[in-house]
Design a protein around this motif. Sequence first.
Motif, PDB file in Angstrom:
ATOM      1  N   LEU A 156       0.811  -1.221   0.000  1.00  0.00           N
ATOM      2  CA  LEU A 156       0.000   0.000   0.000  1.00  0.00           C
ATOM      3  C   LEU A 156       0.843   1.269   0.000  1.00  0.00           C
ATOM      4  O   LEU A 156       0.346   2.338  -0.360  1.00  0.00           O
ATOM      5  CB  LEU A 156      -0.937   0.004   1.215  1.00  0.00           C
ATOM      6  N   ARG A 157       2.099   1.179   0.386  1.00  0.00           N
ATOM      7  CA  ARG A 157       2.942   2.374   0.398  1.00  0.00           C
ATOM      8  C   ARG A 157       3.214   2.894  -1.010  1.00  0.00           C
ATOM      9  O   ARG A 157       3.658   4.035  -1.169  1.00  0.00           O
ATOM     10  CB  ARG A 157       4.265   2.070   1.120  1.00  0.00           C
ATOM     11  N   HIS A 185      -0.223   5.259  -3.911  1.00  0.00           N
ATOM     12  CA  HIS A 185      -0.408   6.647  -4.339  1.00  0.00           C
ATOM     13  C   HIS A 185       0.215   6.911  -5.709  1.00  0.00           C
ATOM     14  O   HIS A 185      -0.114   7.907  -6.366  1.00  0.00           O
ATOM     15  CB  HIS A 185       0.199   7.602  -3.302  1.00  0.00           C
ATOM     16  N   TYR A 214      -5.397   8.184  -2.979  1.00  0.00           N
ATOM     17  CA  TYR A 214      -4.512   7.948  -1.849  1.00  0.00           C
ATOM     18  C   TYR A 214      -3.501   9.094  -1.737  1.00  0.00           C
ATOM     19  O   TYR A 214      -2.858   9.447  -2.723  1.00  0.00           O
ATOM     20  CB  TYR A 214      -3.747   6.633  -2.031  1.00  0.00           C
ATOM     21  N   SER A 237      -1.286   9.118   1.266  1.00  0.00           N
ATOM     22  CA  SER A 237      -0.143   8.427   1.872  1.00  0.00           C
ATOM     23  C   SER A 237      -0.620   7.153   2.547  1.00  0.00           C
ATOM     24  O   SER A 237      -1.809   7.004   2.858  1.00  0.00           O
ATOM     25  CB  SER A 237       0.558   9.329   2.901  1.00  0.00           C
ATOM     26  N   ALA A 238       0.311   6.251   2.780  1.00  0.00           N
ATOM     27  CA  ALA A 238       0.035   5.011   3.508  1.00  0.00           C
ATOM     28  C   ALA A 238       1.258   4.681   4.350  1.00  0.00           C
ATOM     29  O   ALA A 238       2.335   4.418   3.816  1.00  0.00           O
ATOM     30  CB  ALA A 238      -0.290   3.871   2.557  1.00  0.00           C
ATOM     31  N   TYR A 271      -1.835  -0.709   8.088  1.00  0.00           N
ATOM     32  CA  TYR A 271      -1.454   0.590   7.543  1.00  0.00           C
ATOM     33  C   TYR A 271      -2.368   1.683   8.079  1.00  0.00           C
ATOM     34  O   TYR A 271      -3.562   1.446   8.344  1.00  0.00           O
ATOM     35  CB  TYR A 271      -1.567   0.597   6.016  1.00  0.00           C
ATOM     36  N   HIS A 272      -1.793   2.886   8.203  1.00  0.00           N
ATOM     37  CA  HIS A 272      -2.606   4.087   8.408  1.00  0.00           C
ATOM     38  C   HIS A 272      -2.623   4.830   7.078  1.00  0.00           C
ATOM     39  O   HIS A 272      -1.593   5.287   6.589  1.00  0.00           O
ATOM     40  CB  HIS A 272      -2.027   4.977   9.505  1.00  0.00           C
ATOM     41  N   VAL A 273      -3.810   4.917   6.468  1.00  0.00           N
ATOM     42  CA  VAL A 273      -3.962   5.474   5.125  1.00  0.00           C
ATOM     43  C   VAL A 273      -4.674   6.816   5.209  1.00  0.00           C
ATOM     44  O   VAL A 273      -5.676   6.955   5.922  1.00  0.00           O
ATOM     45  CB  VAL A 273      -4.759   4.507   4.227  1.00  0.00           C
ATOM     46  N   SER A 303      -6.506   9.648   2.708  1.00  0.00           N
ATOM     47  CA  SER A 303      -7.033   9.806   1.354  1.00  0.00           C
ATOM     48  C   SER A 303      -7.449  11.251   1.106  1.00  0.00           C
ATOM     49  O   SER A 303      -7.455  12.087   2.026  1.00  0.00           O
ATOM     50  CB  SER A 303      -8.226   8.872   1.129  1.00  0.00           C
ATOM     51  N   ASP A 309      -9.130   9.350   6.872  1.00  0.00           N
ATOM     52  CA  ASP A 309      -8.058   8.416   7.178  1.00  0.00           C
ATOM     53  C   ASP A 309      -8.654   7.057   7.540  1.00  0.00           C
ATOM     54  O   ASP A 309      -9.821   6.961   7.932  1.00  0.00           O
ATOM     55  CB  ASP A 309      -7.142   8.945   8.295  1.00  0.00           C
TER      56      ASP A 309
END
Length: 713
Positions: free
Chosen positions: A565-566, A569, A575, A577-578, A591-593, A595, A606
């Motif tokens: 997921l990183r 974007h 997205y 950031s992740a 993950y903390h995402v 959007s 988030d």
Amino acid sequence: MAVSSLGTPWVAGQRCLGWAVLLGVPMRVNFGPGGVYSCARVTYGSVLPLHKARPLSPGTLPGGLRPCAGKSAPAFLGASWELQGARERGCLLKMVKGNIIVPEDILSFCCNGLQGSTSPPRAGEPGEREEAPGAMASPSPARNPTEVQMSQLVLPCHTNHRGELSTGQLLKWIDTAACLSAERHAGCPCVTASMDDIYFEHTISQPSVSPAGQRDGRSAVGVGQVVNIKAKVNRAFNSSMEVGIQVSYEDLCSGKHCSICKAYATFVAQGPLGSKVRLKPLTPQTEEEKIEYSIAAERRRMRLVHKDTLKDLLIRSPQETELETRDCSGAVPAERTRVESVELVLPPHANHQGNTFGGQIMAWMENVATIAASRLCHAHPTLRAIEMFHFRGPSQVGDRLVLKAIVNNAFKNSMEVGVSAEAYGQEMSVSRRHINSAFMTFVVLDQEGHPRTLPMVAPEPGDGERRYREASARKKIRLDRKYVVSCKQTEVPLSVPWDQSNKVYLSYNNVSALKMLVAKANWVLAREKEKVRMYTLEEDKFLSFRIEISVCIPASRAFSLLSNLRRRHEWDSHYVSAELVQKVDDDDMIYHVVSQKLRNENKPQDFVILASRRKPCSRGDPYVVAFRSVTLPTHPARAEFTRGETLCSGFCIWPESEEMSKVAYYNQAMPGYLNYVTTNVAGLSSDICSTFEACEKFLLKNKEDLISRLQDF
């Protein structure tokens, strides 16, 4: 050449205008040298007219059918089957040797179809033209060939002192039905390797009768009622297979049906001298079978890591527990509940392979566990759950089985009893073999059917204290499993709290939810733009969508890129950031995402997302990357974000060739995204199609990237 009982030869390709009376076996095909003569899939004792079959040249067999070892095709056909009976009064099919289950494609190859007639077919007149191939109606879809149905009438000998069906007797029936299903698929003897957790929803008891003679309906069913068991193979692995079992009861007077329990058993196919047999793959047909087939791999994974999960929970639990802090002055010493009993394995206790019947061992274990539970509560307990029978080895006729049980821990309304089985022969000097173990949960019900409060247990020092703590850990795991795994998907809260004790079950729920969505049959093509295809699925509360695209990239490479997921974007403009919050293991990440802002929001969203990935378990399986929301105490909702949630989404990647993959993205749209999804489905926006066109470019650009190739999370 097959010969009739009157000595008249029956020539391959000749039309049969008679009846087939099936004796004792569900036969599909009559084999004769140089030809294959087919009838529909039928059950025991069915009487059906034979239809003409397409003749085959000698030595020719349709794909998927193999002769017995050491026999040529004509010899195999002639030795295995024969045709008996005079043509004037019809033909009698009788199996002489072997038992062959013929796949549906072979049936289609062999015959033109069979009318569901109950009268003999009319003899053809001279010069009458025969029907063109396919002129007759096709047979109805066949039932799963591994499915076994068992119906047992509950007799007084099957019940305990309270008029309830003995759980031990029920376990015997369950194991028998499951074994028959496994052997139907394997075509050889099978042995029980394990029986997953069983939760009993109802007991089968003697119905209460009022003074006027009327049944008051307070109890389920009793003597004279019927237990229905259905078992079928969900999936076959290399040498083991998972069999799903559903048990219900039927009240013959009212017609009421009710579920008793559902279980999953693992069986291993065995060849000569106990050697393992490689199983043929199972091809699911219906939507339900496809779901069970797909999720069976997740259940297998969960079984394999169960011990590690328990150990990890014990390590992480605080040293000071209830055992050190509570007042044990009124507790019952666990030693008082200990039970040890010996059983001699006699011929009636053996199965058709000569080993001790697995269901009989489980019944004996349930018996001693019930005695141990009774010694704690001084009442008649009710079995509520069994945690995995694990068969470690076989025993044979003449062995002595030592069955041991003890109450490991007592909670407020329930108790756990540990039970084991050991085997030895006539020689006492030979060490005992540990062949089985299980943990059973009992409750004691009052007259209203509510659980009673139980006395505390004082464990023995050493092993007793270890068993006491392990029982507490198993209760925690059972609650997590029931909360996360056993619920229907729509009943599971969106953001389940994640911790070390439930990580296995959250991962299971994450992947199985996506696999269930993938297996749905009612997807509708809603839009197609160049290479991107968009499908929708409307179900009750959810609108789900699927995006498909074929990309010139190996499936393993696409899996590696899309599971990180990183890097999302780089192709998904939604997205921002992740951040990798926690690497749970090689297959699960949190993950903390962050959007982009939604149109009706003034701040970005988030998410805290659990990403679970799976490589194919066997040929034909996809690579899977599943996403769902969880909560972490280290990442609470913050004022600068709108906390978003995702219930079920992710990628499935199928290899189409060595260099070509089909990439599919699935999502159960949450209410906040419905407007965005429906706008794209209606063609008023192309955001989703544009996003996946960018995904294709990202995959093509990075498929030769050395860093991505070496990176595997």
